[in-house]
Design an enzyme around this catalytic site. Sequence first.
Site, PDB file in Angstrom:
ATOM      1  N   GLU A   1      30.440-119.386 -81.506  1.00 47.14           N
ATOM      2  CA  GLU A   1      30.899-118.806 -82.782  1.00 47.14           C
ATOM      3  C   GLU A   1      29.737-118.128 -83.515  1.00 47.14           C
ATOM      4  O   GLU A   1      29.929-117.124 -84.205  1.00 47.14           O
ATOM      5  CB  GLU A   1      31.556-119.902 -83.636  1.00 47.14           C
ATOM      6  CG  GLU A   1      32.932-120.272 -83.071  1.00 47.14           C
ATOM      7  CD  GLU A   1      33.360-121.714 -83.314  1.00 47.14           C
ATOM      8  OE1 GLU A   1      32.778-122.398 -84.183  1.00 47.14           O
ATOM      9  OE2 GLU A   1      34.276-122.169 -82.598  1.00 47.14           O
TER      10      GLU A   1
ATOM     11  N   SER B   1      38.016-127.841 -76.186  1.00 48.55           N
ATOM     12  CA  SER B   1      39.294-128.558 -76.181  1.00 48.55           C
ATOM     13  C   SER B   1      39.239-129.917 -75.487  1.00 48.55           C
ATOM     14  O   SER B   1      40.217-130.345 -74.872  1.00 48.55           O
ATOM     15  CB  SER B   1      40.403-127.685 -75.570  1.00 48.55           C
ATOM     16  OG  SER B   1      40.595-126.519 -76.355  1.00 48.55           O
TER      17      SER B   1
ATOM     18  N   LYS C   1      31.964-128.185 -87.495  1.00 46.75           N
ATOM     19  CA  LYS C   1      32.121-126.769 -87.872  1.00 46.75           C
ATOM     20  C   LYS C   1      32.201-126.630 -89.398  1.00 46.75           C
ATOM     21  O   LYS C   1      31.566-127.378 -90.111  1.00 46.75           O
ATOM     22  CB  LYS C   1      33.344-126.164 -87.173  1.00 46.75           C
ATOM     23  CG  LYS C   1      33.312-126.410 -85.666  1.00 46.75           C
ATOM     24  CD  LYS C   1      34.265-125.548 -84.895  1.00 46.75           C
ATOM     25  CE  LYS C   1      34.198-125.919 -83.419  1.00 46.75           C
ATOM     26  NZ  LYS C   1      34.886-124.978 -82.553  1.00 46.75           N
TER      27      LYS C   1
ATOM     28  N   GLU D   1      30.192-124.525 -72.683  1.00 51.95           N
ATOM     29  CA  GLU D   1      31.466-124.349 -73.383  1.00 51.95           C
ATOM     30  C   GLU D   1      32.070-122.993 -73.018  1.00 51.95           C
ATOM     31  O   GLU D   1      31.664-121.964 -73.577  1.00 51.95           O
ATOM     32  CB  GLU D   1      31.249-124.380 -74.897  1.00 51.95           C
ATOM     33  CG  GLU D   1      30.652-125.669 -75.400  1.00 51.95           C
ATOM     34  CD  GLU D   1      30.926-125.875 -76.884  1.00 51.95           C
ATOM     35  OE1 GLU D   1      31.528-126.893 -77.214  1.00 51.95           O
ATOM     36  OE2 GLU D   1      30.574-125.005 -77.705  1.00 51.95           O
TER      37      GLU D   1
ATOM     38  N   HIS E   1      25.706-121.641 -80.629  1.00 49.36           N
ATOM     39  CA  HIS E   1      27.143-121.871 -80.437  1.00 49.36           C
ATOM     40  C   HIS E   1      27.843-120.525 -80.294  1.00 49.36           C
ATOM     41  O   HIS E   1      27.445-119.545 -80.940  1.00 49.36           O
ATOM     42  CB  HIS E   1      27.713-122.655 -81.630  1.00 49.36           C
ATOM     43  CG  HIS E   1      29.104-123.138 -81.386  1.00 49.36           C
ATOM     44  ND1 HIS E   1      30.198-122.313 -81.520  1.00 49.36           N
ATOM     45  CD2 HIS E   1      29.582-124.343 -80.983  1.00 49.36           C
ATOM     46  CE1 HIS E   1      31.288-123.010 -81.217  1.00 49.36           C
ATOM     47  NE2 HIS E   1      30.947-124.238 -80.891  1.00 49.36           N
TER      48      HIS E   1
ATOM     49  N   ASN F   1      31.084-131.748 -83.462  1.00 46.39           N
ATOM     50  CA  ASN F   1      30.728-130.523 -84.188  1.00 46.39           C
ATOM     51  C   ASN F   1      31.816-130.282 -85.219  1.00 46.39           C
ATOM     52  O   ASN F   1      32.909-129.836 -84.883  1.00 46.39           O
ATOM     53  CB  ASN F   1      30.644-129.360 -83.184  1.00 46.39           C
ATOM     54  CG  ASN F   1      30.484-128.016 -83.878  1.00 46.39           C
ATOM     55  OD1 ASN F   1      30.194-127.949 -85.071  1.00 46.39           O
ATOM     56  ND2 ASN F   1      30.694-126.934 -83.128  1.00 46.39           N
TER      57      ASN F   1
ATOM     58  N   GLY G   1      37.557-129.840 -82.666  1.00 43.87           N
ATOM     59  CA  GLY G   1      38.788-130.308 -83.306  1.00 43.87           C
ATOM     60  C   GLY G   1      38.999-131.815 -83.246  1.00 43.87           C
ATOM     61  O   GLY G   1      39.320-132.446 -84.263  1.00 43.87           O
TER      62      GLY G   1
ATOM     63  N   GLY H   1      38.803-124.478 -78.907  1.00 43.63           N
ATOM     64  CA  GLY H   1      39.842-124.469 -79.929  1.00 43.63           C
ATOM     65  C   GLY H   1      41.178-123.914 -79.456  1.00 43.63           C
ATOM     66  O   GLY H   1      42.063-123.641 -80.254  1.00 43.63           O
TER      67      GLY H   1
HETATM   68  P1  PGA Z   1      36.883-127.614 -79.699  1.00 44.09           P
HETATM   69  O1  PGA Z   1      35.426-127.020 -80.086  1.00 44.09           O
HETATM   70  O2  PGA Z   1      36.633-129.024 -79.209  1.00 44.09           O
HETATM   71  O3  PGA Z   1      37.659-127.567 -80.956  1.00 44.09           O
HETATM   72  O4  PGA Z   1      37.416-126.740 -78.618  1.00 44.09           O
HETATM   73  C1  PGA Z   1      34.313-127.266 -79.294  1.00 44.09           C
HETATM   74  C2  PGA Z   1      33.109-126.605 -79.900  1.00 44.09           C
HETATM   75  O5  PGA Z   1      33.244-125.479 -80.390  1.00 44.09           O
HETATM   76  O6  PGA Z   1      32.005-127.157 -79.892  1.00 44.09           O
END
Ligand code: PGA
Length: 255
Positions: free
Chosen positions: A96, A213, A11, A166, A94, A9, A235, A172
Amino acid sequence: MRKPIIAGNWKMFKTSAEAVLLAREVREAVADLGQVEVVLCPPFTALAAVEGIIADSKIGLGAQNMFWEEQGAFTGEISPLMLQGLCDYVILGHSERRQYFGETDETVNKKMKAALFHKLIPIVCVGENLAQNEAGETEAFVGSQIKGAFAGLSAEQATKIVVAYEPIWAIGTGKTATPEQANRIIVASIRQVLAELYDNNVAETVRVQYGGSVNPGNVEGFMGQPDIDGALVGGASLKADSFVTLVKGALVKFR
Ligand code: PGA
């Protein structure tokens, strides 16, 4: 066995030109890893360019969001009709999107139905926040998100879906659930709820990713769990070497 699925992803990162470079590096490195499904989810503006890079490979393409209407006066939105034929997958709900753009279980459900109608496979995200986690509400909350997301879907539709568990506090942040915790929540709040909504076959067929993460150092721990079928990676998907290590990490399933 459920085929492992590692999705990147990206983002709101990567211009089209940057996305092309990353997709090319990933394509070259994972060409021979047929046992693991790899999906790249660039921003909308890079979808077509990335499709051009991965078209003759087994790598899948996913969008990060979409609206549920096919067309209309919805300035700034992208419809399932626009993604159909271009993408294989679409990330829906998601955290976010839920946190910053007001998405709810109800709007996620509308998007699920629209995606499936247009032959796009949803990667639907669920997960609790830190307060819910500390209050011991995780299982009930994630279970309710699953019920909301799958409302009105047939068993046949349900089996196609990919769920990403998640925990919001792990996205993140560098913090993760332990692999055992994540597996336990996936069984209790996702597979058991799907068994109640449908039957054991649906519960055992749906692929469930862990996200939050995930990195080259911890991926094998997650992939070693029986009910974790892959990872949704933010990330660590932004650089080819770390993402490719994650994809290889999923091979632990076959050892
Ligand atoms: P992250 O994000 O691996 O940076 O924690 C995961 C995601 O939001 O899908």
